[in-house]
Design an enzyme around this catalytic site. Structure first.
Site, PDB file in Angstrom:
ATOM      1  N   HIS A   1       7.375  19.432 -13.924  1.00 54.09           N
ATOM      2  CA  HIS A   1       8.139  18.315 -14.484  1.00 54.09           C
ATOM      3  C   HIS A   1       9.461  18.089 -13.746  1.00 54.09           C
ATOM      4  O   HIS A   1       9.850  16.938 -13.521  1.00 54.09           O
ATOM      5  CB  HIS A   1       8.398  18.539 -15.972  1.00 54.09           C
ATOM      6  CG  HIS A   1       9.088  17.393 -16.637  1.00 54.09           C
ATOM      7  ND1 HIS A   1       8.530  16.136 -16.730  1.00 54.09           N
ATOM      8  CD2 HIS A   1      10.310  17.308 -17.241  1.00 54.09           C
ATOM      9  CE1 HIS A   1       9.366  15.330 -17.359  1.00 54.09           C
ATOM     10  NE2 HIS A   1      10.444  16.016 -17.677  1.00 54.09           N
TER      11      HIS A   1
ATOM     12  N   TYR B   1       6.421  14.612 -22.082  1.00 51.33           N
ATOM     13  CA  TYR B   1       5.772  14.556 -20.773  1.00 51.33           C
ATOM     14  C   TYR B   1       4.800  13.386 -20.601  1.00 51.33           C
ATOM     15  O   TYR B   1       3.971  13.398 -19.691  1.00 51.33           O
ATOM     16  CB  TYR B   1       5.061  15.878 -20.448  1.00 51.33           C
ATOM     17  CG  TYR B   1       5.990  17.061 -20.518  1.00 51.33           C
ATOM     18  CD1 TYR B   1       6.935  17.292 -19.515  1.00 51.33           C
ATOM     19  CD2 TYR B   1       5.950  17.931 -21.604  1.00 51.33           C
ATOM     20  CE1 TYR B   1       7.801  18.364 -19.584  1.00 51.33           C
ATOM     21  CE2 TYR B   1       6.815  19.012 -21.687  1.00 51.33           C
ATOM     22  CZ  TYR B   1       7.736  19.224 -20.685  1.00 51.33           C
ATOM     23  OH  TYR B   1       8.611  20.293 -20.755  1.00 51.33           O
ATOM     24  N   ALA B   2       4.884  12.369 -21.450  1.00 49.63           N
ATOM     25  CA  ALA B   2       4.026  11.194 -21.325  1.00 49.63           C
ATOM     26  C   ALA B   2       4.592  10.300 -20.220  1.00 49.63           C
ATOM     27  O   ALA B   2       5.232   9.278 -20.470  1.00 49.63           O
ATOM     28  CB  ALA B   2       3.926  10.451 -22.652  1.00 49.63           C
ATOM     29  N   ASN B   3       4.359  10.737 -18.994  1.00 49.38           N
ATOM     30  CA  ASN B   3       4.882  10.068 -17.809  1.00 49.38           C
ATOM     31  C   ASN B   3       3.814  10.105 -16.720  1.00 49.38           C
ATOM     32  O   ASN B   3       3.053  11.065 -16.621  1.00 49.38           O
ATOM     33  CB  ASN B   3       6.120  10.805 -17.270  1.00 49.38           C
ATOM     34  CG  ASN B   3       7.175  11.034 -18.321  1.00 49.38           C
ATOM     35  OD1 ASN B   3       7.715  10.096 -18.870  1.00 49.38           O
ATOM     36  ND2 ASN B   3       7.460  12.294 -18.612  1.00 49.38           N
TER      37      ASN B   3
ATOM     38  N   HIS C   1       0.837  -1.198   0.000  1.00 42.64           N
ATOM     39  CA  HIS C   1       0.000   0.000   0.000  1.00 42.64           C
ATOM     40  C   HIS C   1       0.878   1.256   0.000  1.00 42.64           C
ATOM     41  O   HIS C   1       1.786   1.370   0.809  1.00 42.64           O
ATOM     42  CB  HIS C   1      -0.910  -0.020   1.224  1.00 42.64           C
ATOM     43  CG  HIS C   1      -1.919   1.067   1.235  1.00 42.64           C
ATOM     44  ND1 HIS C   1      -2.330   1.674   2.387  1.00 42.64           N
ATOM     45  CD2 HIS C   1      -2.617   1.660   0.232  1.00 42.64           C
ATOM     46  CE1 HIS C   1      -3.233   2.594   2.104  1.00 42.64           C
ATOM     47  NE2 HIS C   1      -3.414   2.604   0.796  1.00 42.64           N
TER      48      HIS C   1
END
Length: 139
Positions: A106, A128-130, A20
């Site tokens: 970022h 920025y595809a994170n 968790h």
């Protein structure tokens, strides 16, 4: 916590061992990966696998309760951002729980990846595809 079957053994193992609030990062081909994080490099050629396909595969396995995204993703790559948000909203419906979405700059995102148990590198070449997923529980 792990939910279903995933073919990639390394990624499946990491998800199965999450506790968790543990975090994993799914990133584009260019995000720097901290030395201390486990690197799961799925990238084959530019664009393969895609960021969205990888997110879908991970969400099929992993229960999430929180998401961290770079603020820049919304404006620089709005189509990919919208696709990610749609997947997260769908996941909320499936699990019946609210998933917290947090935006940070970022540069702060790159620092935060140091907290991830693993960083999954895709072949995505979209800026920025994170995303960082925080593990939830299935109960």
């Amino acid at each position: 916590m792990k939910k279903n079957a995933l073919i990639n053994a390394e990624l499946s193992y990491v998800i199965a061992t999450l506790g968790h609030t543990d975090e994993i990062t799914i990133c584009d081909a260019g995000l720097p990966i901290p030395d201390e994080a486990q690197r799961i490099d799925l990238a084959l050629i530019p664009g393969v696998p895609t960021f969205i396909a990888t997110v879908k595969a991970v969400l099929g396995e992993m229960q999430i309760e929180g998401v961290i995204i770079a603020e820049e993703f919304k404006t620089v790559s709005p189509e990919h951002h919208a696709a990610l948000i749609e997947l997260i909203q769908h996941e909320q419906v499936l699990c019946g729980k609210t998933i917290a979405i947090n935006y940070i700059p970022h540069e702060a995102f790159k620092v935060h990846t140091q907290n991830s148990k693993a960083v999954v590198r895709t072949g995505e070449c979209t800026p920025y595809a994170n995303v960082i997923f925080q593990s939830g529980v299935v109960f």
